[in-house]
Design a protein around this motif. Structure first.
Motif, PDB file in Angstrom:
ATOM      1  N   LEU A   1      14.581  -1.715  10.633  1.00  0.00           N
ATOM      2  CA  LEU A   1      14.265  -1.723   9.210  1.00  0.00           C
ATOM      3  C   LEU A   1      15.589  -1.522   8.481  1.00  0.00           C
ATOM      4  O   LEU A   1      16.261  -0.512   8.689  1.00  0.00           O
ATOM      5  N   GLU A   2      15.962  -2.472   7.648  1.00  0.00           N
ATOM      6  CA  GLU A   2      17.312  -2.515   7.105  1.00  0.00           C
ATOM      7  C   GLU A   2      17.446  -2.039   5.668  1.00  0.00           C
ATOM      8  O   GLU A   2      18.493  -2.219   5.060  1.00  0.00           O
ATOM      9  N   SER A   3      16.403  -1.431   5.113  1.00  0.00           N
ATOM     10  CA  SER A   3      16.487  -0.885   3.754  1.00  0.00           C
ATOM     11  C   SER A   3      15.285   0.027   3.524  1.00  0.00           C
ATOM     12  O   SER A   3      14.303  -0.015   4.276  1.00  0.00           O
ATOM     13  N   GLN A   4      15.372   0.821   2.478  1.00  0.00           N
ATOM     14  CA  GLN A   4      14.241   1.672   2.122  1.00  0.00           C
ATOM     15  C   GLN A   4      13.020   0.822   1.772  1.00  0.00           C
ATOM     16  O   GLN A   4      11.888   1.203   2.066  1.00  0.00           O
ATOM     17  N   ALA A   5      13.241  -0.356   1.195  1.00  0.00           N
ATOM     18  CA  ALA A   5      12.116  -1.254   0.885  1.00  0.00           C
ATOM     19  C   ALA A   5      11.410  -1.695   2.167  1.00  0.00           C
ATOM     20  O   ALA A   5      10.174  -1.756   2.216  1.00  0.00           O
ATOM     21  N   MET A   6      12.160  -2.007   3.214  1.00  0.00           N
ATOM     22  CA  MET A   6      11.541  -2.376   4.486  1.00  0.00           C
ATOM     23  C   MET A   6      10.811  -1.184   5.101  1.00  0.00           C
ATOM     24  O   MET A   6       9.755  -1.350   5.725  1.00  0.00           O
ATOM     25  N   ILE A   7      11.341   0.009   4.908  1.00  0.00           N
ATOM     26  CA  ILE A   7      10.684   1.218   5.412  1.00  0.00           C
ATOM     27  C   ILE A   7       9.364   1.418   4.668  1.00  0.00           C
ATOM     28  O   ILE A   7       8.340   1.727   5.273  1.00  0.00           O
ATOM     29  N   ARG A   8       9.365   1.186   3.347  1.00  0.00           N
ATOM     30  CA  ARG A   8       8.120   1.285   2.578  1.00  0.00           C
ATOM     31  C   ARG A   8       7.108   0.243   3.056  1.00  0.00           C
ATOM     32  O   ARG A   8       5.909   0.517   3.120  1.00  0.00           O
ATOM     33  N   ASP A   9       7.572  -0.943   3.387  1.00  0.00           N
ATOM     34  CA  ASP A   9       6.682  -1.977   3.902  1.00  0.00           C
ATOM     35  C   ASP A   9       6.064  -1.538   5.233  1.00  0.00           C
ATOM     36  O   ASP A   9       4.890  -1.784   5.493  1.00  0.00           O
ATOM     37  N   ARG A  10       6.851  -0.875   6.067  1.00  0.00           N
ATOM     38  CA  ARG A  10       6.320  -0.355   7.331  1.00  0.00           C
ATOM     39  C   ARG A  10       5.243   0.695   7.061  1.00  0.00           C
ATOM     40  O   ARG A  10       4.224   0.734   7.742  1.00  0.00           O
ATOM     41  N   VAL A  11       5.459   1.539   6.049  1.00  0.00           N
ATOM     42  CA  VAL A  11       4.451   2.536   5.667  1.00  0.00           C
ATOM     43  C   VAL A  11       3.149   1.838   5.283  1.00  0.00           C
ATOM     44  O   VAL A  11       2.066   2.246   5.707  1.00  0.00           O
ATOM     45  N   PHE A  12       3.252   0.767   4.508  1.00  0.00           N
ATOM     46  CA  PHE A  12       2.062   0.015   4.126  1.00  0.00           C
ATOM     47  C   PHE A  12       1.340  -0.485   5.378  1.00  0.00           C
ATOM     48  O   PHE A  12       0.121  -0.386   5.491  1.00  0.00           O
ATOM     49  N   GLY A  13       2.109  -1.010   6.328  1.00  0.00           N
ATOM     50  CA  GLY A  13       1.516  -1.502   7.570  1.00  0.00           C
ATOM     51  C   GLY A  13       0.809  -0.405   8.342  1.00  0.00           C
ATOM     52  O   GLY A  13      -0.294  -0.600   8.852  1.00  0.00           O
ATOM     53  N   VAL A  14       1.442   0.765   8.434  1.00  0.00           N
ATOM     54  CA  VAL A  14       0.845   1.890   9.162  1.00  0.00           C
ATOM     55  C   VAL A  14      -0.447   2.327   8.485  1.00  0.00           C
ATOM     56  O   VAL A  14      -1.458   2.582   9.138  1.00  0.00           O
ATOM     57  N   LYS A  15      -0.429   2.406   7.168  1.00  0.00           N
ATOM     58  CA  LYS A  15      -1.584   2.925   6.434  1.00  0.00           C
ATOM     59  C   LYS A  15      -2.698   1.904   6.251  1.00  0.00           C
ATOM     60  O   LYS A  15      -3.870   2.258   6.253  1.00  0.00           O
ATOM     61  N   GLU A  16      -2.363   0.637   6.059  1.00  0.00           N
ATOM     62  CA  GLU A  16      -3.343  -0.340   5.595  1.00  0.00           C
ATOM     63  C   GLU A  16      -3.720  -1.431   6.583  1.00  0.00           C
ATOM     64  O   GLU A  16      -4.791  -2.003   6.461  1.00  0.00           O
ATOM     65  N   THR A  17      -2.848  -1.786   7.513  1.00  0.00           N
ATOM     66  CA  THR A  17      -3.135  -2.982   8.305  1.00  0.00           C
ATOM     67  C   THR A  17      -3.200  -2.761   9.807  1.00  0.00           C
ATOM     68  O   THR A  17      -3.694  -3.625  10.516  1.00  0.00           O
ATOM     69  N   MET A  18      -2.694  -1.652  10.304  1.00  0.00           N
ATOM     70  CA  MET A  18      -2.683  -1.449  11.753  1.00  0.00           C
ATOM     71  C   MET A  18      -3.942  -0.714  12.186  1.00  0.00           C
ATOM     72  O   MET A  18      -4.297   0.308  11.604  1.00  0.00           O
TER      73      MET A  18
END
Length: 165
Positions: free
Chosen positions: A66-83
């Motif tokens: 993950l190459e930026s805080q924005a990508m880290i936030r996107d990972r959070v979305f994935g953990v919370k909403e799609t996985m």
């Protein structure tokens, strides 16, 4: 950070802040407080998970990059909403950070870690072990990771990696 320092030296207040950064990070990921996880990184902060073999051979391939805080936030979305996965708890055991270098407002540090995973219907097992290699900077909000590299010892990670290490 203030005062004269040599490589590997920090004043007590800064070292105490470094200890708190490591401890607070573990509490946030262990308590699944995903909204706070990106706050540990600078806007251009990097989070990478890499097998030890690749790290030691200088190979760039990472399991997760993950190459930026924005990508880290996107990972959070994935953990919370799609996985979708069997729920589990995790517990980080983090060694005392060792300061490798201090360059102005930048600290290079590393610490060993072990992550214990407990599935709701099972026993606790060692899920992941390795070391963090971190570049930490002083910001107006306190110390933040400019880069967190998690180098894990095993070539195999059981099942899939969902939560941050």
């Amino acid at each position: 950070m203030s005062g004269a320092r040599t490589v590997g030296e920090l004043d007590f207040a800064t070292y105490f802040s470094l200890l708190n950064l490591y401890a607070d990070y573990a509490v946030v990921v262990d308590s699944a407080d995903w909204a706070r996880w990106p706050e540990f990184f600078t806007e251009d902060g990097r989070y990478r998970l890499q097998p030890r073999e690749n790290y030691e051979q200088g190979l760039p391939l990472c399991l997760l990059a993950l190459e930026s805080q924005a990508m880290i936030r996107d990972r959070v979305f994935g953990v919370k909403e799609t996985m979708y996965h069997d729920p589990y708890y995790q517990r980080h055991i983090v060694g005392t950070p060792r300061v490798l270098a201090v360059e102005g407002e930048r600290i290079l540090a590393e610490a060993n870690y072990a992550v214990i995973r407990t599935k709701l219907d099972g026993e606790s097992t060692v899920f992941n072990a390795g070391f963090y290699r971190d570049e930490i900077v002083t910001t107006p909000g306190g110390l933040r990771f400019a880069s967190r590299l998690c180098v894990y010892d095993s070539e195999m990670i059981a099942n899939s990696l969902i939560y941050p290490i």
